[in-house]
Design a protein around this motif. Structure first.
Motif, PDB file in Angstrom:
ATOM      1  N   UNK A  66       0.841  -1.145   0.012  1.00  0.00           N
ATOM      2  CA  UNK A  66       0.023  -0.081   0.132  1.00  0.00           C
ATOM      3  C   UNK A  66       0.704   1.290  -0.184  1.00  0.00           C
ATOM      4  N   UNK A  67       1.863   1.401   0.839  1.00  0.00           N
ATOM      5  CA  UNK A  67       2.605   2.537   0.871  1.00  0.00           C
ATOM      6  C   UNK A  67       3.479   2.713  -0.438  1.00  0.00           C
ATOM      7  N   UNK A  68       4.054   1.704  -1.118  1.00  0.00           N
ATOM      8  CA  UNK A  68       4.728   1.946  -2.380  1.00  0.00           C
ATOM      9  C   UNK A  68       3.657   2.170  -3.417  1.00  0.00           C
ATOM     10  N   UNK A  69       2.385   1.824  -3.473  1.00  0.00           N
ATOM     11  CA  UNK A  69       1.498   2.107  -4.332  1.00  0.00           C
ATOM     12  C   UNK A  69       0.996   3.539  -4.299  1.00  0.00           C
ATOM     13  N   UNK A  70       0.871   3.904  -3.113  1.00  0.00           N
ATOM     14  CA  UNK A  70       0.642   5.433  -3.105  1.00  0.00           C
ATOM     15  C   UNK A  70       1.924   6.342  -3.722  1.00  0.00           C
ATOM     16  N   UNK A  71       2.958   5.737  -3.334  1.00  0.00           N
ATOM     17  CA  UNK A  71       4.241   6.559  -3.880  1.00  0.00           C
ATOM     18  C   UNK A  71       4.014   6.557  -5.419  1.00  0.00           C
ATOM     19  N   UNK A  72       3.897   5.280  -6.148  1.00  0.00           N
ATOM     20  CA  UNK A  72       3.632   5.289  -7.454  1.00  0.00           C
ATOM     21  C   UNK A  72       2.695   6.295  -7.732  1.00  0.00           C
ATOM     22  N   UNK A  73       1.498   6.291  -7.500  1.00  0.00           N
ATOM     23  CA  UNK A  73       0.324   7.132  -7.790  1.00  0.00           C
ATOM     24  C   UNK A  73       0.751   8.513  -7.679  1.00  0.00           C
ATOM     25  N   UNK A  74       1.430   8.995  -6.574  1.00  0.00           N
ATOM     26  CA  UNK A  74       1.552  10.345  -6.562  1.00  0.00           C
ATOM     27  C   UNK A  74       2.590  10.820  -7.698  1.00  0.00           C
ATOM     28  N   UNK A  75       3.748   9.873  -8.069  1.00  0.00           N
ATOM     29  CA  UNK A  75       4.633  10.180  -8.978  1.00  0.00           C
ATOM     30  C   UNK A  75       3.855  10.066 -10.436  1.00  0.00           C
ATOM     31  N   UNK A  76       3.174   9.412 -10.518  1.00  0.00           N
ATOM     32  CA  UNK A  76       2.453   9.396 -11.845  1.00  0.00           C
ATOM     33  C   UNK A  76       1.427  10.612 -12.096  1.00  0.00           C
ATOM     34  N   UNK A 104       7.530  -0.394  -8.723  1.00  0.00           N
ATOM     35  CA  UNK A 104       6.069  -0.522  -8.107  1.00  0.00           C
ATOM     36  C   UNK A 104       5.095  -0.653  -9.150  1.00  0.00           C
ATOM     37  N   UNK A 105       5.427  -0.784 -10.389  1.00  0.00           N
ATOM     38  CA  UNK A 105       4.401  -0.997 -11.302  1.00  0.00           C
ATOM     39  C   UNK A 105       4.832  -2.355 -11.895  1.00  0.00           C
TER      40      UNK A 105
END
Length: 216
Positions: free
Chosen positions: A142-152, A189-190
């Motif tokens: 979940x934490x890494x997923x949130x980082x990926x979404x913010x980056x995108x 993370x993708x």
């Protein structure tokens, strides 16, 4: 009974000179003449005669509507027959690469069409994929997923839109066609990014050999 009589009479002309092909266990009949294709579909009770000028006009309309200029050369044409009836399917060469076109027709001729895109040099019977839609799979962390979404969102907000399907699965709609979607696949993370394949009814393809050798 009327539809059956129409379908049978469709093939009486030159029946002995040119072979009638049975497709999908007799669900469809196909006959290629010098200047047309005759198709009878028993599952949806439709018979039609597609002339070469009609097919040439169809390709011209596709080129204009979908901004595909000058399909020519290595083109392939099929009749697809399934439980929902018959379709004319075309694998065409265009300025945007190969495209897969599925058409609906009635007794009067072509009714509508749908264009899918193909990988480079992908020949044969086809379905095609949506040009600007992808499926994006993200990590379950979940934490890494949130980082990926913010980056995108920060880096690519003007290039595409993200639509959440589940916590880890998103639909990507590309807005900027010049953007290389494969860049996203290299982000940590993708898990994957895949093209969205267009689903069509199950059935049998029949290659239209005479038409495939022609250039429109």
């Amino acid at each position: 009974m009327k539809k059956l009589i129409i379908a049978i009479s469709l093939f009486t002309f030159q029946a002995f000179a040119l072979e009638v092909k049975s497709v999908a266990g007799g669900s469809c009949w196909v006959q290629e003449l010098e200047d047309s294709i005759k198709i009878a579909s028993f599952n949806n009770s439709i018979s039609t005669n597609l002339s070469n000028p009609m097919l040439g006009q169809l390709i011209g309309d596709i080129s204009a509507k979908d901004h595909l200029i000058g399909p020519s050369g290595n083109n392939q044409f099929f009749v697809h027959c399934g439980s929902f009836g018959a379709r004319l399917v075309m694998n065409l060469e265009s300025t945007q690469g190969r495209v897969c076109v599925w058409t609906n027709f009635d007794e009067s001729g072509i009714e509508s069409h749908e264009v899918g895109y193909l990988k480079k040099n992908e020949l044969g019977a086809c379905d095609g994929y949506l040009k600007n839609e992808f499926l994006l799979g993200l990590t379950s962390d979940e934490q890494k997923r949130e980082e990926v979404l913010k980056h995108l969102e920060k880096k690519y907000q003007h290039d595409f839109k993200l639509i959440a399907l589940t916590k880890t699965l998103y639909k990507v709609i590309r807005v900027n066609e010049s953007f290389d979607i494969e860049e996203i696949g290299r982000i940590y993370g993708v898990k994957y990014i895949e093209r969205v394949i267009i689903n069509h009814p199950v059935g049998e393809f029949h290659l239209l050999e005479n038409l495939t050798t022609q250039v429109f």
